[in-house]
Motif scaffolding. Structure first.
Motif, short mmCIF file in Angstrom:
data_model
loop_
_atom_site.label_atom_id
_atom_site.label_comp_id
_atom_site.label_asym_id
_atom_site.label_seq_id
_atom_site.Cartn_x
_atom_site.Cartn_y
_atom_site.Cartn_z
N ARG A 268 -2.62 0.24 10.56
CA ARG A 268 -3.64 0.92 9.43
C ARG A 268 -4.37 -0.02 9.05
O ARG A 268 -5.68 0.33 8.67
CB ARG A 268 -1.90 1.09 8.02
N PRO B 112 0.51 9.08 5.72
CA PRO B 112 1.38 9.47 6.73
C PRO B 112 1.77 11.15 7.07
O PRO B 112 2.22 12.52 6.47
CB PRO B 112 2.79 9.54 7.17
N GLU C 28 2.84 -0.35 13.16
CA GLU C 28 2.08 0.55 12.39
C GLU C 28 1.24 -0.01 11.01
O GLU C 28 0.09 0.25 10.46
CB GLU C 28 3.17 1.65 11.79
N GLY D 204 -2.11 9.06 8.88
CA GLY D 204 -1.65 7.48 8.78
C GLY D 204 -0.25 8.06 10.25
O GLY D 204 -0.17 10.08 9.59
N GLU E 231 -5.41 8.20 4.74
CA GLU E 231 -4.43 6.72 5.73
C GLU E 231 -2.97 7.70 4.89
O GLU E 231 -2.72 6.50 3.63
CB GLU E 231 -4.90 5.49 5.06
#
Length: 260
Positions: free
Chosen positions: A133, A207, A129, A113, A205
């Motif tokens: 996801r 960031p 975003e 992510g 997942e």
């Protein structure tokens, strides 16, 4: 051959480049760093000398595809991340990549992510975003993420994978990596091609990259000259019949407001 390299693609003199370099230097697990450019300048030379980074110059007209392939070629490592000069990376990016590379030896693509940065501020919520996801959910089923259908499921409603956060297994994928004729949809087309090849896509997942949105970004330019619209429609036509393409493009045009 080293385990991993960041190959920075530098174009002209980005005011965000130094922040990118500093984020790569700050990795908790060290990695090779190199800078490649087709627009050499004293600014780039000075930055590379200051941070001890080798600079490689590609002669010829600037081209996203050719510049990326050049950077990928110059990286002498098992995994290569094509780092975009405007973005920054979480300090645990390489650490996380290395852990999954050990766990899944057949991993050809690592991704994660990302967080969006606008006006030098971290966006608290980004609808685009969030949707991406959701589209990446199949890739989180890592036991099945070697199957072409699972890999492609993250790409059939658009490109849910952010290119700058990807690490490619150079030994398995070979060269040249980027063969698409597109400018904007180059990464989507490439990922779609890779999804049909042997190997596992691994998505974490979390960031691990900070994606900067600004007025000078290539994405902004591609929206302005309509190349994004044309290329995305052509990509959808590879996957869906025309009525579905028109419906998907209706929603995609609304997503362009992210760059306004």
């Amino acid at each position: 051959m080293t385990p991993h390299s960041f190959a920075i693609c530098a174009y002209k003199d980005s005011p965000y480049l130094e922040a990118c370099i500093r984020s790569l230097k700050a990795q908790t697990v060290k990695s090779d760093i190199l800078l490649c450019t087709s627009t050499p300048s004293p600014f780039l030379k000075e930055l590379c000398e200051r941070y001890g980074i080798p600079m490689f110059i590609r002669h010829g007209e600037s081209s996203i595809r050719d510049d990326w392939n050049f950077a990928y070629h110059k990286a002498d490592s098992r995994y290569v991340t094509i780092a975009h000069q405007d973005d920054c990376y979480h300090k645990d990016y390489v650490k996380t990549l290395a852990a999954y590379a050990e766990k899944y030896p057949d991993m050809t693509l690592f991704t994660s992510g990302y967080a969006v940065v606008k006006d030098n501020k971290l966006a608290t919520f980004e609808a685009v975003e969030f949707i991406k996801r959701i589209l990446r959910l199949p890739l989180r089923l890592k036991v099945f993420s070697h199957l072409p259908a699972v890999k492609r499921s993250a790409l059939i409603f658009g490109n849910s994978i952010c290119c700058p956060v990807c690490a490619y297994h150079k030994e398995r994928l070979g060269e040249p990596l980027f063969t698409s004729p597109y400018r904007f949809a180059l990464d989507w087309d490439t990922l779609y091609k890779l999804s049909g090849m042997p190997g596992r896509f691994v998505c974490v997942e979390r960031p691990l990259m900070f994606y900067r949105v600004h007025q000078e970004a290539t994405t902004k330019a591609c929206i302005a000259d309509n190349s994004r619209t044309r290329e995305e429609a052509e990509m959808f036509r590879k996957i869906w019949p025309e009525p579905v393409v028109k419906l998907l493009m209706h929603f995609y045009r609304k997503a362009y407001k992210e760059y306004e």
